[in-house]
Design an enzyme around this catalytic site. Structure first.
Site, PDB file in Angstrom:
ATOM      1  N   GLN A 151       0.800  -1.225   0.000  1.00 28.26           N
ATOM      2  CA  GLN A 151       0.000   0.000   0.000  1.00 28.26           C
ATOM      3  C   GLN A 151       0.834   1.277   0.000  1.00 28.26           C
ATOM      4  O   GLN A 151       0.328   2.325  -0.356  1.00 28.26           O
ATOM      5  CB  GLN A 151      -0.955  -0.013   1.197  1.00 28.26           C
ATOM      6  CG  GLN A 151      -2.002  -1.108   1.084  1.00 28.26           C
ATOM      7  CD  GLN A 151      -2.926  -1.140   2.280  1.00 28.26           C
ATOM      8  OE1 GLN A 151      -2.637  -1.803   3.267  1.00 28.26           O
ATOM      9  NE2 GLN A 151      -4.027  -0.419   2.215  1.00 28.26           N
ATOM     10  N   HIS A 199       0.624  -9.430   4.499  1.00 30.81           N
ATOM     11  CA  HIS A 199      -0.474  -8.459   4.494  1.00 30.81           C
ATOM     12  C   HIS A 199      -1.129  -8.532   3.112  1.00 30.81           C
ATOM     13  O   HIS A 199      -1.063  -7.598   2.317  1.00 30.81           O
ATOM     14  CB  HIS A 199       0.039  -7.059   4.821  1.00 30.81           C
ATOM     15  CG  HIS A 199      -1.044  -6.107   5.264  1.00 30.81           C
ATOM     16  ND1 HIS A 199      -1.006  -5.408   6.444  1.00 30.81           N
ATOM     17  CD2 HIS A 199      -2.206  -5.732   4.679  1.00 30.81           C
ATOM     18  CE1 HIS A 199      -2.085  -4.655   6.572  1.00 30.81           C
ATOM     19  NE2 HIS A 199      -2.833  -4.830   5.492  1.00 30.81           N
ATOM     20  N   ASN A 238      -2.203 -10.674   8.488  1.00 33.94           N
ATOM     21  CA  ASN A 238      -3.110  -9.545   8.666  1.00 33.94           C
ATOM     22  C   ASN A 238      -4.534  -9.946   8.276  1.00 33.94           C
ATOM     23  O   ASN A 238      -4.767 -10.434   7.165  1.00 33.94           O
ATOM     24  CB  ASN A 238      -2.693  -8.367   7.786  1.00 33.94           C
ATOM     25  CG  ASN A 238      -3.645  -7.193   7.942  1.00 33.94           C
ATOM     26  OD1 ASN A 238      -3.691  -6.564   8.989  1.00 33.94           O
ATOM     27  ND2 ASN A 238      -4.440  -6.918   6.921  1.00 33.94           N
ATOM     28  N   GLU A 239      -5.468  -9.759   9.184  1.00 28.98           N
ATOM     29  CA  GLU A 239      -6.899  -9.935   8.916  1.00 28.98           C
ATOM     30  C   GLU A 239      -7.222 -11.124   8.009  1.00 28.98           C
ATOM     31  O   GLU A 239      -7.777 -10.953   6.916  1.00 28.98           O
ATOM     32  CB  GLU A 239      -7.475  -8.653   8.312  1.00 28.98           C
ATOM     33  CG  GLU A 239      -7.327  -7.444   9.217  1.00 28.98           C
ATOM     34  CD  GLU A 239      -8.144  -6.242   8.764  1.00 28.98           C
ATOM     35  OE1 GLU A 239      -8.755  -6.303   7.682  1.00 28.98           O
ATOM     36  OE2 GLU A 239      -8.185  -5.247   9.510  1.00 28.98           O
TER      37      GLU A 239
END
Ligand code: BGC
Length: 418
Positions: free
Chosen positions: A27, A143, A186-187
């Site tokens: 990101q 991620h 991540n998540e």
């Protein structure tokens, strides 16, 4: 050192509390080649085409951005890969003492079994630069992006997925011994849902069987990574960044209470229960409360972000109280909002920090707070228009940085309390 003080009142944070901000490699870094960049190339036009209907609610300037296919290509992102020192200097000036970021698997292992020393050195250097400023690195291993070779083998569905990930994690553990806090995944629930159940994110599959398969592979991936990290360096702290949500029953009705309880168990606890024996801490990512009316979510939306997401900072208390039952240290590893004019961020920060400090006062073991995000960044399938950063990235001025007023407000909170 970290234990909460019994006399703690709202606005007081324990000694040794980590004040941080988060990012993820894809990101912010720019210049990546992975499964997402390939997907972006194939889907940028389609996503821009959908913007007219999907983002009709946006302010004119953001709407214009959302209609441009370039918005959906990560490209040079926030150019953090080259400007990280400048970003770390800003972090220091804000009084932040922790940084959560991810190392990009596709950079470190661009071909299966081939590790890129130059890229490894890049992250070693980043870690050194953080330490030189007294900033503790919290490193995420996955991620959401993966190397193209991994995706070509079937991604997380593949029978080799867990051992391929283990190979990468083992390497990371041995080349980054300076890292004391590792976040394996991540998540995982958000990823498996959006990529395999809803079919919106790469690899855009829509199958309940694949969804459950990938979810259970991620559970195995976490446990395997935990063991690998501990084997190489037994002293490290290993956790996960878990997506969490607050569920509240609409009008308190019993049926809504029941459904809320089921959803809350599934979303917040079931993954954690499966990995409970391989966890040193829980990373809590919090963005949403859901007001449950039968099987629908009927939020009040009194205050919303630029993305139309309801802002409900007080919901984090319920989540922290519920997860406090695990009796593990917790770090709020993400929370934040897209707010390009920086109108609501300071309010949100104050409110959520009030909630967190009250939880600490009740004895809930929260040891750190990481705002999402340090920088404006590439928000996955939505692209660049949502601006989450404490630091504004002026994309039209070759990614120049500008510290937002809310970041200065956070600095004051860190120094003086709420
Ligand atoms: C993710 C981030 C994302 C943020 C805002 C979290 O779910 O971990 O990558 O940018 O939410 O949507």
């Amino acid at each position: 050192m970290h234990s909460s003080r019994p006399e703690n009142k709202a606005g007081v944070f324990p000694e040794g509390f980590f004040w941080g901000a988060s990012t993820s490699a894809h990101q912010v870094e720019g210049g990546n080649t992975n499964n997402w960049t390939e997907w972006e190339e194939k889907n940028a036009k389609r996503l821009a085409g959908n913007a007219k209907n999907e983002y009709a609610f946006l302010r004119e300037d953001l709407f214009r951005e959302a209609n441009n296919p370039e918005n959906y290509r990560s490209g040079k992102a926030a150019d953090h890969y080259h400007r990280f020192r400048e970003d770390f200097d800003i972090m220091s000036s804000l009084g932040l003492n922790a940084y959560r970021f991810s190392i990009e698997w596709s950079r470190i292992e661009p071909k299966q079994g081939v590790f890129d020393e130059k890229e490894i050195n890049h992250y070693i250097f980043m870690i050194k630069e953080l330490r030189a400023r007294g900033i503790e690195p919290f490193v995420t291993l996955w991620h959401w992006t993966v190397p193209v070779w991994f995706e070509d083998k079937g991604g997380w569905e593949s029978k080799d997925a867990v051992s391929d990930f283990e190979h990468f994690v083992t390497k990371a553990a041995s080349v980054f011994p300076e890292v004391k806090f590792w976040i394996t995944l991540n998540e995982p629930d958000i990823y498996s849902y959006n990529s395999y159940k809803k079919g919106e994110w790469p690899p855009q599959k829509k199958s309940i069987f694949k969804y459950f398969r990938v979810r259970s592979q991620l559970i195995r991936a976490h446990k395997t990574a935990y063991n690998a990290l501990k084997r190489i360096n037994p002293g490290v702290n290993v956790g996960i960044a878990k997506d969490t949500m607050c569920f509240q029953p609409y009008k308190g009705k019993w049926i809504n209470r029941l459904i809320s309880a089921i959803l809350s168990f599934w979303v917040n606890k079931s993954f954690l229960n499966a990995i409970r024996s391989s966890l040193d801490f829980i990373g809590v990512n919090y963005y949403f409360r859901n007001l449950v009316h039968l099987w629908k979510i009927q939020n009040e939306n009194k205050i919303v972000s630029d993305m139309g997401w309801e802002l409900y900072p007080s919901g984090i208390s319920e989540v922290l109280t519920a997860l406090g039952k695990y009796k593990l240290p917790m770090y709020v590893t993400e929370t934040g909002l897209a707010d390009s004019n920086d109108e609501k961020r300071e309010w949100y920060l104050r409110e959520i920090l009030k909630e967190i400090s009250q939880e600490i006062g009740k004895g809930i073991d929260v040891r750190g707070f990481f705002y999402w995000s340090l920088l404006d960044n590439f928000e996955w399938d939505k692209g660049f228009w949502p601006r989450f950063g404490l630091i504004e990235v002026e994309y039209t001025k070759s990614c120049a940085r500008r510290v937002r007023p809310s970041a200065i407000a956070l600095k004051k909170i860190i120094r003086e309390g709420l």
